[in-house]
Design an enzyme around this catalytic site. Structure first.
Site, PDB file in Angstrom:
ATOM      1  N   CYS A 174       0.898  -1.150   0.000  1.00  0.00           N
ATOM      2  CA  CYS A 174       0.000   0.000   0.000  1.00  0.00           C
ATOM      3  C   CYS A 174       0.943   1.208   0.000  1.00  0.00           C
ATOM      4  CB  CYS A 174      -0.851  -0.007   1.263  1.00  0.00           C
ATOM      5  SG  CYS A 174      -2.028   1.329   1.284  1.00  0.00           S
ATOM      6  N   HIS A 234       3.584   7.531   7.891  1.00  0.00           N
ATOM      7  CA  HIS A 234       2.939   7.326   6.576  1.00  0.00           C
ATOM      8  C   HIS A 234       1.649   8.105   6.394  1.00  0.00           C
ATOM      9  CE1 HIS A 234      -0.126   4.911   8.450  1.00  0.00           C
ATOM     10  NE2 HIS A 234      -0.587   4.429   7.325  1.00  0.00           N
ATOM     11  N   GLY A 235       1.067   8.575   7.491  1.00  0.00           N
ATOM     12  CA  GLY A 235      -0.228   9.263   7.339  1.00  0.00           C
ATOM     13  C   GLY A 235      -0.596   9.986   8.616  1.00  0.00           C
TER      14      GLY A 235
END
Lengths: 475, 145
Positions: A99, A398-399
């Site tokens: 992902c 990552h986020g």
């Protein structure tokens, strides 16, 4: 000392804490400002401690500032095991193998597309299927899929004429992880992959049109194609779809059936692992590489559709619009890498290790890092710092990281109301599901700016630019 | 979302996925409720038309493995054949080799008109548990959505 949920943490450096060690296993370090650390849910620490008790670990287990509870390992976990005597854990890579995020530039400005935005989103929604049960434009048979997942993006461009040759060098590992072996991929994974290739998926996956809101490092930004405030860019977040999920499921079950053979005791079945040198681990890594390549191909195919949509609506070619790939980077992967590992006499030794990153981005010095925020709050482009190599196996966040369950978010707002609220903020949304939209409300996530501040003060990566969403497609 | 004595969503405080408990008064009833919970998470089950029939045979060396294999098959059919099911008839057989589940499922292909709530991408092993209580079965599971 900071105490949260019955765990004690000692501050080591700015945005770096270490869990008090009252358990057997590796050290657990958390990269987060104190305000984010104290908001983390208890499961992050329980799951992180379970990871720290896995066999064959080299160095500490690291938790990123955007971490939230997952299954097995928290989302936002990094750890390494020895490349020869260590273990591989499919659950600590995650279901959605590779992902990842990708960022595409344009030379357009917000004012130029504002009036076309709705038309553009409608066309993108048609060209890039999102949600459940929609096929993509790229129809392949089994033998073509085999080529795609063993040769990666290069094969997509060469055989199908989809994508740009110059994109290849802007993709992590040039869009092809070595060692992919199709013979270790189940027929179920193949069938799911064929039906979902070139689709966005659902959950927190999205395709977003954004405008440059702030530039922190003009020199680096310019080198990456980010030139001015209000410039339009496109961000994509998706992965290996059912292909990767099936591979993860298959190998979790295979590994679990062999657990007594491996003589491993686990605190959570989802963390099941196998010795790297075993045939089972080798097969998983070969299948995982195939899934990683599927994801790279998927994002490249989606990019090609994005370019088509812009061409059609704006009336200029994608080349004229300078729709260049800034970078494509994974945040769910296990990779063999060389890292300096502290030895027993206070020195450091270069060792080959298998770095597991689950919800964490590789952050090598100078490498672009894309940290995607919630659909309401915006996203960041950063670059990796040298310090990430010694502190975090070359990794960063990552986020944003969720702060509440999807069920709770849906209780707090209706999809239709969120859609209107975002429209009022100047963000148009096309979603395959109202419920799915409500789950992704901005309030269900941590502040992306706090996450980025944490990785910046921890010296894992350095902010380059900040983007605000203006149009979003989600499954 | 329907929540009753057949199954319920457990709203764990901070989880990105969905944690469910499913009950059944016997094994066949349990599989029927698993099927309905699975479908209801994805769509409004009442909007599924029973247009197509599919018979399945699933095997497992014990009940837990049988449930894992059954749910894996539902995920596969959703992704590879775009099928969702509203109902099912189940028969369970036990042999020396383990359990065999014979299922006759009725449902339809996913169409544009079907209201989709979310996708189930995988059944995790995290907190997966099957227990036999005094007069019923209970399955706890977390779907990756």
């Amino acid at each position: 000392m900071v105490s949260i949920h019955g765990f004690n943490f000692k501050k080591r450096e700015d945005s770096e804490f270490e869990m008090e060690k009252n358990y057997e296993g590796a050290t657990l370090r958390i990269f987060a400002e104190e305000k984010l650390l104290t908001k983390m849910d208890q499961e992050v620490f329980l799951q992180g401690r379970n990871v720290a008790q896995l066999p064959g670990l080299v160095g500490p287990v690291l938790i990123m500032p955007d971490a939230h509870s997952g299954y097995g390992a928290p989302i936002g976990t990094v750890f390494a095991t020895d490349a020869k005597s260590g273990f591989v854990s499919p659950g600590a890579v995650g279901y959605d193998i590779n992902c990842g995020m990708r960022l595409i530039t344009t030379n357009l400005f917000y004012a130029e597309i504002k009036n076309f935005l709705e038309k553009l989103l409608n066309l993108l929604f048609e060209l890039v299927p999102a949600g459940v049960g929609r096929k993509g434009f790229l129809q392949v048979n089994r033998s073509e899929l085999k080529k795609l997942v063993t040769e990666g993006v290069k094969y997509l461009i060469k055989s199908k004429g989809i994508g740009w040759v110059e994109d290849i060098k802007q993709i992590e590992e040039s869009g092809n992880i070595d060692g992919a072996d199709f013979s270790f991929v189940s027929q179920a994974a193949v069938d799911r992959g064929i039906s979902q290739l070139a689709t966005l998926g659902s959950g927190n996956h999205y395709l977003e049109i954004q405008k440059v809101e702030k530039i922190f490092n003009a020199k680096v930004a310019k080198a990456l194609g980010i030139n001015e405030i209000n410039q339009i860019v496109v961000m994509v977040h998706c992965g290996s779809r059912g292909f990767g999920h099936q591979i993860c499921s298959d190998y979790l079950r295979i590994f679990e059936s062999r657990l007594s053979e491996f003589k491993i005791v686990l605190n959570d079945r989802q963390l099941v692992c196998a010795p790297i040198e075993s045939q089972y681990a080798k097969r998983y890594l070969a299948a995982m590489a195939a899934a990683a390549n599927f994801a790279f191909v998927n994002r490249e195919a989606i990019t090609s559709q994005i370019r088509r949509a812009f061409e059609k609506i704006i009336g200029r070619s994608a080349e004229e619009l300078e729709m260049k790939l800034v970078y494509d980077v994974s945040h769910n992967m296990a990779k063999l890498e060389q890292h300096q590992i502290p030895d027993k006499i206070g020195g450091k030794l270069k060792r080959e290790v298998l770095v597991h990153r689950k919800g964490a981005t590789r952050s090598y010095p100078g490498q672009p890092v894309i940290i995607g925020g919630s659909m309401e709050t915006g996203s960041y482009l950063l670059v990796g710092r040298e310090e990430a190599m010694t502190k975090a196996f070359g990794s960063t966040a990552h986020g944003s990281g969720r702060t509440m369950s999807r069920a709770r978010a849906k209780k707090m707002i209706k999809g239709q109301d969120l859609w209107q609220k975002m429209k009022n903020q100047g963000i148009l949304v096309k979603s395959a599901s109202w419920a799915g939209l409500a789950e992704e409300a901005g309030f269900a996530y941590k502040s992306i700016s706090d996450v980025v501040k944490s990785v910046a003060t921890a010296k894992l990566s350095e902010p380059v630019a900040y983007f605000k969403p203006v149009g979003n497609i989600k499954g | 979302m329907i929540q009753h004595n057949k199954w319920r969503v457990v709203d764990s405080k901070n989880i990105a996925d969905i944690n469910i408990e499913i009950y059944g008064k016997n094994e066949e009833d349990l599989f029927k409720n698993i099927l309905q919970a699975f479908t209801e998470v994805i769509t409004k089950i009442d909007s599924i038309k029973e247009k197509e029939e599919l018979s399945l045979k699933i095997t497992g060396k014990n009940l837990e493995e049988l449930i894992l294999n059954f749910i894996d098959q539902l995920i596969y059919l959703k992704d590879a054949s775009f099928m969702l099911f509203r109902n099912g008839k189940f028969k369970l057989m036990f042999t020396k080799e383990g359990y065999s589940l014979f299922a006759l499922l009725t449902g339809q292909k996913i169409t544009n008109g079907l209201p989709i709530k979310t996708d189930i991408k995988a059944l995790t092993l995290h907190k997966f548990k099957v227990v036999k209580l005094k007069n019923k079965f209970k399955v706890s599971l977390v779907f990756d959505i």
